[in-house]
Design a protein around this motif. Sequence first.
Motif, PDB file in Angstrom:
ATOM      1  N   SER A 160       0.771  -1.327  -0.074  1.00 21.65           N
ATOM      2  CA  SER A 160      -0.164   0.006   0.185  1.00 21.65           C
ATOM      3  C   SER A 160       0.823   1.371   0.072  1.00 21.65           C
ATOM      4  O   SER A 160       0.436   2.324  -0.478  1.00 21.65           O
ATOM      5  CB  SER A 160      -0.897   0.096   1.122  1.00 21.65           C
ATOM      6  OG  SER A 160      -0.287  -0.198   2.541  1.00 21.65           O
ATOM      7  N   LEU A 161       2.028   1.149   0.746  1.00 19.04           N
ATOM      8  CA  LEU A 161       2.827   2.338   0.848  1.00 19.04           C
ATOM      9  C   LEU A 161       3.589   2.866  -0.531  1.00 19.04           C
ATOM     10  O   LEU A 161       3.627   3.863  -0.858  1.00 19.04           O
ATOM     11  CB  LEU A 161       4.035   2.214   1.717  1.00 19.04           C
ATOM     12  CG  LEU A 161       4.811   3.272   2.407  1.00 19.04           C
ATOM     13  CD1 LEU A 161       3.525   4.488   2.823  1.00 19.04           C
ATOM     14  CD2 LEU A 161       5.864   3.073   3.577  1.00 19.04           C
ATOM     15  N   THR A 162       3.754   1.572  -1.250  1.00 21.23           N
ATOM     16  CA  THR A 162       3.988   1.923  -2.863  1.00 21.23           C
ATOM     17  C   THR A 162       3.204   2.681  -3.639  1.00 21.23           C
ATOM     18  O   THR A 162       3.520   3.567  -4.342  1.00 21.23           O
ATOM     19  CB  THR A 162       4.748   0.586  -3.516  1.00 21.23           C
ATOM     20  OG1 THR A 162       5.690  -0.193  -2.557  1.00 21.23           O
ATOM     21  CG2 THR A 162       5.267   0.454  -4.871  1.00 21.23           C
ATOM     22  N   ILE A 163       2.032   2.079  -3.537  1.00 21.18           N
ATOM     23  CA  ILE A 163       0.832   2.393  -4.319  1.00 21.18           C
ATOM     24  C   ILE A 163       0.524   4.012  -4.186  1.00 21.18           C
ATOM     25  O   ILE A 163       0.706   4.927  -4.754  1.00 21.18           O
ATOM     26  CB  ILE A 163      -0.578   1.834  -4.131  1.00 21.18           C
ATOM     27  CG1 ILE A 163      -0.068   0.301  -4.511  1.00 21.18           C
ATOM     28  CG2 ILE A 163      -1.503   2.600  -4.829  1.00 21.18           C
ATOM     29  CD1 ILE A 163      -1.319  -0.508  -4.035  1.00 21.18           C
ATOM     30  N   VAL A 164       0.733   4.382  -2.830  1.00 24.31           N
ATOM     31  CA  VAL A 164       0.404   5.688  -2.175  1.00 24.31           C
ATOM     32  C   VAL A 164       1.626   6.713  -2.892  1.00 24.31           C
ATOM     33  O   VAL A 164       1.381   7.847  -3.350  1.00 24.31           O
ATOM     34  CB  VAL A 164       0.615   5.735  -0.784  1.00 24.31           C
ATOM     35  CG1 VAL A 164       0.205   7.262  -0.397  1.00 24.31           C
ATOM     36  CG2 VAL A 164      -0.837   5.139  -0.381  1.00 24.31           C
ATOM     37  N   THR A 165       2.865   6.165  -2.798  1.00 23.23           N
ATOM     38  CA  THR A 165       4.048   6.969  -3.162  1.00 23.23           C
ATOM     39  C   THR A 165       3.943   7.224  -4.277  1.00 23.23           C
ATOM     40  O   THR A 165       4.156   8.670  -4.891  1.00 23.23           O
ATOM     41  CB  THR A 165       5.079   6.239  -2.738  1.00 23.23           C
ATOM     42  OG1 THR A 165       5.435   6.126  -1.184  1.00 23.23           O
ATOM     43  CG2 THR A 165       6.464   6.953  -2.915  1.00 23.23           C
ATOM     44  N   TYR A 166       3.966   6.253  -5.421  1.00 28.23           N
ATOM     45  CA  TYR A 166       3.911   6.662  -6.841  1.00 28.23           C
ATOM     46  C   TYR A 166       2.729   7.586  -7.152  1.00 28.23           C
ATOM     47  O   TYR A 166       2.785   8.396  -8.009  1.00 28.23           O
ATOM     48  CB  TYR A 166       3.961   5.527  -7.519  1.00 28.23           C
ATOM     49  CG  TYR A 166       5.387   4.886  -7.619  1.00 28.23           C
ATOM     50  CD1 TYR A 166       6.392   5.413  -8.880  1.00 28.23           C
ATOM     51  CD2 TYR A 166       5.928   4.016  -6.882  1.00 28.23           C
ATOM     52  CE1 TYR A 166       7.677   5.240  -8.650  1.00 28.23           C
ATOM     53  CE2 TYR A 166       7.471   3.685  -6.835  1.00 28.23           C
ATOM     54  CZ  TYR A 166       8.220   4.043  -7.934  1.00 28.23           C
ATOM     55  OH  TYR A 166       9.401   3.926  -7.990  1.00 28.23           O
ATOM     56  N   THR A 167       1.464   7.316  -6.527  1.00 29.58           N
ATOM     57  CA  THR A 167       0.381   7.931  -6.855  1.00 29.58           C
ATOM     58  C   THR A 167       0.649   9.496  -6.465  1.00 29.58           C
ATOM     59  O   THR A 167       0.487  10.214  -7.379  1.00 29.58           O
ATOM     60  CB  THR A 167      -0.724   7.575  -6.147  1.00 29.58           C
ATOM     61  OG1 THR A 167      -1.367   6.313  -6.552  1.00 29.58           O
ATOM     62  CG2 THR A 167      -1.881   8.438  -6.058  1.00 29.58           C
ATOM     63  N   PHE A 168       1.218   9.792  -5.483  1.00 29.95           N
ATOM     64  CA  PHE A 168       1.614  11.167  -5.164  1.00 29.95           C
ATOM     65  C   PHE A 168       2.723  11.835  -5.884  1.00 29.95           C
ATOM     66  O   PHE A 168       2.689  13.032  -6.367  1.00 29.95           O
ATOM     67  CB  PHE A 168       2.028  11.492  -3.577  1.00 29.95           C
ATOM     68  CG  PHE A 168       0.642  11.435  -2.937  1.00 29.95           C
ATOM     69  CD1 PHE A 168       0.186  12.959  -2.513  1.00 29.95           C
ATOM     70  CD2 PHE A 168       0.006  10.317  -2.379  1.00 29.95           C
ATOM     71  CE1 PHE A 168      -1.165  12.989  -1.782  1.00 29.95           C
ATOM     72  CE2 PHE A 168      -1.244  10.433  -1.645  1.00 29.95           C
ATOM     73  CZ  PHE A 168      -1.671  11.807  -1.478  1.00 29.95           C
TER      74      PHE A 168
END
Length: 294
Positions: free
Chosen positions: A180-188
């Motif tokens: 989930s942290l990877t998803i949030v980071t690249y989204t931002f």
Amino acid sequence: MLKKISPLLVICSTLLWGGMGIVIRYVGTMEANTFQIAAIRLLISAVFLVLVLLIVDRNKLKIKLKDFPWFLLTGIVSLCLNNIAYSETTRRANLSVAVVLLYTAPFFVLIMSILIFKEKLTWIKALALLLSFVGCMFVVGVFTSGMEVKATTILIGLVAGFCYSLYTVIGKVLLKKYDSLTIVTYTFIVAAVTSSLIAGPSATFTVISNHPEKLPLAIIGSILTVALPYILYSKALTYMESSAASIIASFEVVAASLYGVVLYNEHLHITNILGIGMVVGAIILLEARFLKKN
């Protein structure tokens, strides 16, 4: 453990999202326009998330190139386009109408979840969705606004709601491959770059450099109301049905309303209180269903 408390993670994220308006007002005092405010908040959040991964686990920064289009969708559509459409709706109509149109998102999530994830439409889920949506309408006072809304404005507001819903659905897809942290980071990262280009990099930098004394609070506020709630929400999606998470997320409207009472001496009328009760009732229904299943 996280599976059992995942609805609580969503509620925590809504409590943080509810304070977003406070941060937006504060960053606005830096003489920034709508696009620059969004760019500053997203840039701060992206830098924070990258630093967290560099410290905690650098391997989570690795993604497959073929999956990058998914992050373009979450970053550009779910965050940037959502922000633009929502801002335009608030310009054309009052805030209560804009909020209600934004929170058509759970309807879109439910439809896509049934089609994509084969989720079942239960009577509890349908009732919770109806309660939360009507409750949001009461909380923001749309029934008492007496304002006529043009079809174009409704369409733009629905675009905001649809874009908002895509993060929940696409996030659920990406969780099969990434943390989930990877998803949030690249989204931002994608959202920060896109919003900066729209706002104008030099103009945004000028706003920041002209008000360095306000930057520390802007950083703290952006992390607390943008980056952190997305981390909590994405983690909750790992264990919850996307439709249920989206419905619970409507508590953000209640949280924002309560912050207005506490911080800005805004008043709650009987219809507002009724709406809060309906949203809370929807959450209780879904929580009871979730606990029964787990």
